[in-house]
Design a protein around this motif. Structure first.
Motif, PDB file in Angstrom:
ATOM      1  N   UNK A  58       1.150   3.371   7.697  1.00 53.00           N
ATOM      2  CA  UNK A  58       1.482   1.997   7.319  1.00 53.00           C
ATOM      3  C   UNK A  58       2.493   1.382   8.289  1.00 53.00           C
ATOM      4  N   UNK A  59       3.444   2.175   8.742  1.00 49.92           N
ATOM      5  CA  UNK A  59       4.404   1.686   9.737  1.00 49.92           C
ATOM      6  C   UNK A  59       3.674   1.323  11.025  1.00 49.92           C
ATOM      7  N   UNK A  60       2.761   2.180  11.456  1.00 45.56           N
ATOM      8  CA  UNK A  60       2.005   1.912  12.688  1.00 45.56           C
ATOM      9  C   UNK A  60       1.138   0.669  12.529  1.00 45.56           C
ATOM     10  N   UNK A  61       0.484   0.514  11.380  1.00 42.32           N
ATOM     11  CA  UNK A  61      -0.356  -0.655  11.153  1.00 42.32           C
ATOM     12  C   UNK A  61       0.477  -1.930  11.055  1.00 42.32           C
TER      13      UNK A  61
ATOM     14  N   UNK B 180      -8.568   0.086   3.547  1.00 45.54           N
ATOM     15  CA  UNK B 180      -9.474   0.470   2.457  1.00 45.54           C
ATOM     16  C   UNK B 180      -9.412   1.972   2.191  1.00 45.54           C
ATOM     17  N   UNK B 181      -9.394   2.779   3.261  1.00 43.19           N
ATOM     18  CA  UNK B 181      -9.305   4.240   3.093  1.00 43.19           C
ATOM     19  C   UNK B 181      -7.991   4.635   2.423  1.00 43.19           C
ATOM     20  N   UNK B 182      -6.884   4.054   2.888  1.00 44.38           N
ATOM     21  CA  UNK B 182      -5.586   4.413   2.316  1.00 44.38           C
ATOM     22  C   UNK B 182      -5.437   3.892   0.888  1.00 44.38           C
TER      23      UNK B 182
ATOM     24  N   UNK C  82       0.830  -1.201   0.000  1.00 44.96           N
ATOM     25  CA  UNK C  82       0.000   0.000   0.000  1.00 44.96           C
ATOM     26  C   UNK C  82       0.866   1.253   0.000  1.00 44.96           C
ATOM     27  N   UNK C  83       1.868   1.281   0.859  1.00 39.39           N
ATOM     28  CA  UNK C  83       2.774   2.432   0.897  1.00 39.39           C
ATOM     29  C   UNK C  83       3.478   2.622  -0.447  1.00 39.39           C
ATOM     30  N   UNK C  84       3.985   1.534  -1.015  1.00 40.33           N
ATOM     31  CA  UNK C  84       4.701   1.625  -2.293  1.00 40.33           C
ATOM     32  C   UNK C  84       3.784   2.101  -3.415  1.00 40.33           C
ATOM     33  N   UNK C  85       2.545   1.654  -3.409  1.00 40.44           N
ATOM     34  CA  UNK C  85       1.575   2.084  -4.432  1.00 40.44           C
ATOM     35  C   UNK C  85       1.312   3.583  -4.327  1.00 40.44           C
ATOM     36  N   UNK C  86       1.141   4.072  -3.116  1.00 39.56           N
ATOM     37  CA  UNK C  86       0.902   5.497  -2.918  1.00 39.56           C
ATOM     38  C   UNK C  86       2.138   6.294  -3.339  1.00 39.56           C
ATOM     39  N   UNK C  87       3.322   5.816  -2.952  1.00 38.63           N
ATOM     40  CA  UNK C  87       4.567   6.508  -3.305  1.00 38.63           C
ATOM     41  C   UNK C  87       4.744   6.581  -4.819  1.00 38.63           C
ATOM     42  N   UNK C  88       4.439   5.489  -5.520  1.00 43.97           N
ATOM     43  CA  UNK C  88       4.555   5.513  -6.987  1.00 43.97           C
ATOM     44  C   UNK C  88       3.620   6.548  -7.608  1.00 43.97           C
ATOM     45  N   UNK C  89       2.410   6.672  -7.074  1.00 40.04           N
ATOM     46  CA  UNK C  89       1.463   7.661  -7.606  1.00 40.04           C
ATOM     47  C   UNK C  89       1.988   9.075  -7.385  1.00 40.04           C
ATOM     48  N   UNK C  90       2.541   9.333  -6.215  1.00 42.67           N
ATOM     49  CA  UNK C  90       3.083  10.669  -5.924  1.00 42.67           C
ATOM     50  C   UNK C  90       4.311  10.939  -6.786  1.00 42.67           C
ATOM     51  N   UNK C  91       5.181   9.947  -6.936  1.00 40.87           N
ATOM     52  CA  UNK C  91       6.356  10.105  -7.811  1.00 40.87           C
ATOM     53  C   UNK C  91       5.933  10.404  -9.243  1.00 40.87           C
TER      54      UNK C  91
END
Length: 151
Positions: free
Chosen positions: A75-78, A99-101, A30-39
């Motif tokens: 994501x780190x906390x989860x 789901x929200x993220x 999930x984190x990597x997917x979000x990072x790719x979108x921002x990149x």
């Protein structure tokens, strides 16, 4: 002994991300997917000519970058509270948070698509360069990302 040494070498080469987010679970992906979108958003932004349009899109990009930091922290906390190393999304509150993220990552990708459309419009219509309305779609998507990330 050689196997222990190899394992120790591999562990030493891991980045803090590997340790905090795990290696292949739902929170890492999930984190990597979000990072790719921002990149991708920022890569596309490089092709937008200077002007009001670019200024408006840069503001949205800065807001996405802040959300990326927040998504990483979430994501780190989860991962710490609901560790994941597979494909199964946890249930309960962690599943709802996922789901929200996940929706936020999709909207971040839509914001990048809006930059693409703004770039195309700017190349075909020189009046768009001074018209920030072409950035409205990106702004709407980023506002929705912020609402989902900061909930």
């Amino acid at each position: 002994m050689p196997a222990r040494r190899r394992l120790r070498d591999v562990l030493a080469r891991r980045s803090p991300d590997d340790l905090e987010l795990g290696e292949g679970g739902v929170w890492r992906r999930l984190h990597d997917r979000f990072r790719r979108a921002v990149d991708r958003y920022h890569q596309l932004l490089e092709g937008v000519p200077d002007g009001a349009l670019r200024d408006a899109l840069e503001g949205c990009g800065a807001r996405l970058a802040i959300c990326l930091d927040d998504v990483r922290a979430a994501c780190v906390a989860e991962q710490a509270s609901s560790p994941s190393s597979g494909l199964e999304v946890p249930g309960g509150a962690a599943g709802e948070h996922h789901a929200r993220l996940s929706r936020a990552a999709t909207l971040a990708a839509q914001a990048a698509e809006a930059v693409t459309m703004a770039r195309v419009r700017a190349r075909t219509d020189s009046t768009v360069l001074s018209d920030a309305s072409a950035a409205e779609a990106a702004d709407r998507a980023v506002a929705q990302v912020e609402a989902l990330v900061h909930t």
